[in-house]
Structures are given as structure tokens and as C-alpha cells.
Write a protein that holds these residues in place. Structure first.
Motif, PDB file in Angstrom:
ATOM      1  N   ASN A  84     -29.928 -63.104 -11.643  1.00  0.00           N
ATOM      2  CA  ASN A  84     -28.561 -63.072 -12.181  1.00  0.00           C
ATOM      3  C   ASN A  84     -27.551 -63.481 -11.116  1.00  0.00           C
ATOM      4  O   ASN A  84     -26.577 -64.170 -11.412  1.00  0.00           O
ATOM      5  CB  ASN A  84     -28.229 -61.697 -12.749  1.00  0.00           C
ATOM      6  CG  ASN A  84     -28.942 -61.429 -14.057  1.00  0.00           C
ATOM      7  OD1 ASN A  84     -29.231 -62.337 -14.820  1.00  0.00           O
ATOM      8  ND2 ASN A  84     -29.236 -60.165 -14.316  1.00  0.00           N
ATOM      9  N   LYS A  85     -27.789 -63.071  -9.882  1.00  0.00           N
ATOM     10  CA  LYS A  85     -26.907 -63.436  -8.768  1.00  0.00           C
ATOM     11  C   LYS A  85     -26.883 -64.953  -8.555  1.00  0.00           C
ATOM     12  O   LYS A  85     -25.861 -65.518  -8.184  1.00  0.00           O
ATOM     13  CB  LYS A  85     -27.403 -62.724  -7.504  1.00  0.00           C
ATOM     14  CG  LYS A  85     -26.526 -62.846  -6.306  1.00  0.00           C
ATOM     15  CD  LYS A  85     -27.025 -61.890  -5.240  1.00  0.00           C
ATOM     16  CE  LYS A  85     -27.025 -62.571  -3.898  1.00  0.00           C
ATOM     17  NZ  LYS A  85     -27.502 -61.698  -2.833  1.00  0.00           N
ATOM     18  N   LEU A  86     -28.015 -65.609  -8.845  1.00  0.00           N
ATOM     19  CA  LEU A  86     -28.116 -67.057  -8.703  1.00  0.00           C
ATOM     20  C   LEU A  86     -27.659 -67.802  -9.957  1.00  0.00           C
ATOM     21  O   LEU A  86     -27.718 -69.032 -10.012  1.00  0.00           O
ATOM     22  CB  LEU A  86     -29.546 -67.451  -8.347  1.00  0.00           C
ATOM     23  CG  LEU A  86     -30.028 -66.975  -6.971  1.00  0.00           C
ATOM     24  CD1 LEU A  86     -31.502 -67.271  -6.787  1.00  0.00           C
ATOM     25  CD2 LEU A  86     -29.200 -67.614  -5.868  1.00  0.00           C
TER      26      LEU A  86
ATOM     27  N   HIS B 221     -31.747 -58.701 -10.569  1.00  0.00           N
ATOM     28  CA  HIS B 221     -30.621 -58.750  -9.648  1.00  0.00           C
ATOM     29  C   HIS B 221     -30.561 -60.100  -8.935  1.00  0.00           C
ATOM     30  O   HIS B 221     -29.507 -60.739  -8.879  1.00  0.00           O
ATOM     31  CB  HIS B 221     -30.728 -57.610  -8.631  1.00  0.00           C
ATOM     32  CG  HIS B 221     -29.634 -57.615  -7.617  1.00  0.00           C
ATOM     33  ND1 HIS B 221     -28.356 -57.216  -7.901  1.00  0.00           N
ATOM     34  CD2 HIS B 221     -29.633 -57.996  -6.313  1.00  0.00           C
ATOM     35  CE1 HIS B 221     -27.606 -57.350  -6.816  1.00  0.00           C
ATOM     36  NE2 HIS B 221     -28.364 -57.823  -5.841  1.00  0.00           N
ATOM     37  N   LEU B 222     -31.680 -60.554  -8.418  1.00  0.00           N
ATOM     38  CA  LEU B 222     -31.742 -61.825  -7.698  1.00  0.00           C
ATOM     39  C   LEU B 222     -31.419 -63.005  -8.606  1.00  0.00           C
ATOM     40  O   LEU B 222     -30.594 -63.856  -8.273  1.00  0.00           O
ATOM     41  CB  LEU B 222     -33.127 -62.005  -7.079  1.00  0.00           C
ATOM     42  CG  LEU B 222     -33.406 -63.336  -6.388  1.00  0.00           C
ATOM     43  CD1 LEU B 222     -32.462 -63.551  -5.217  1.00  0.00           C
ATOM     44  CD2 LEU B 222     -34.850 -63.390  -5.931  1.00  0.00           C
TER      45      LEU B 222
END
Length: 62
Positions: A20-22, A17-18
Motif C-alpha cells: 500500500n505504501k508503494l 503495509h509495504l
């Protein structure tokens, strides 16, 4: 120099999640401990920048 979040010890879902968000493309490689059993607790035990916004995560089942 690129600031990559340190995801060592994170549960796989949280790390994905972290990252991919970046905007990172994540390649996942599995490894097994002594028991060689897949469990629900999947954690990142190594990460490596491959270049071009690609990260390799080595995961293990605990």
C-alpha cells in the motif's frame, strides 16, 4: 519492467503495509492448509501482478 517487492512468506499485515505504501491495490484470496482453521499467523504464499497497479495475494493460515 516493474520492480515488485517479493512478499512471499511475509505476514499479511507487513505485506499490505509495504504494498500500500508503494501505491499498489491489493486483492486478497484465502486458502487453507490441512487443518482448515483460521489462526493469527496469516502469511502470503503467492503473489501475482494483475495489471494497473493491482496485485493479488494468496494467503494461508498457519
Amino acid at each position: 519492467m516493474v520492480n515488485i517487492p517479493d512478499c512471499l512468506g511475509y505476514q499479511l499485515e507487513s505485506a499490505l503495509h509495504l504494498l500500500n505504501k508503494l501505491g499498489y491495490d491489493v486483492i486478497i484470496e484465502e486458502t487453507y492448509g490441512k487443518r482448515s482453521v483460521k489462526t493469527e499467523d496469516v502469511r502470503v504464499i503467492r503473489q501475482k501482478l494483475l495489471g494497473n497497479n493491482q496485485l493479488q495475494l494468496i494467503i494461508a493460515y498457519f
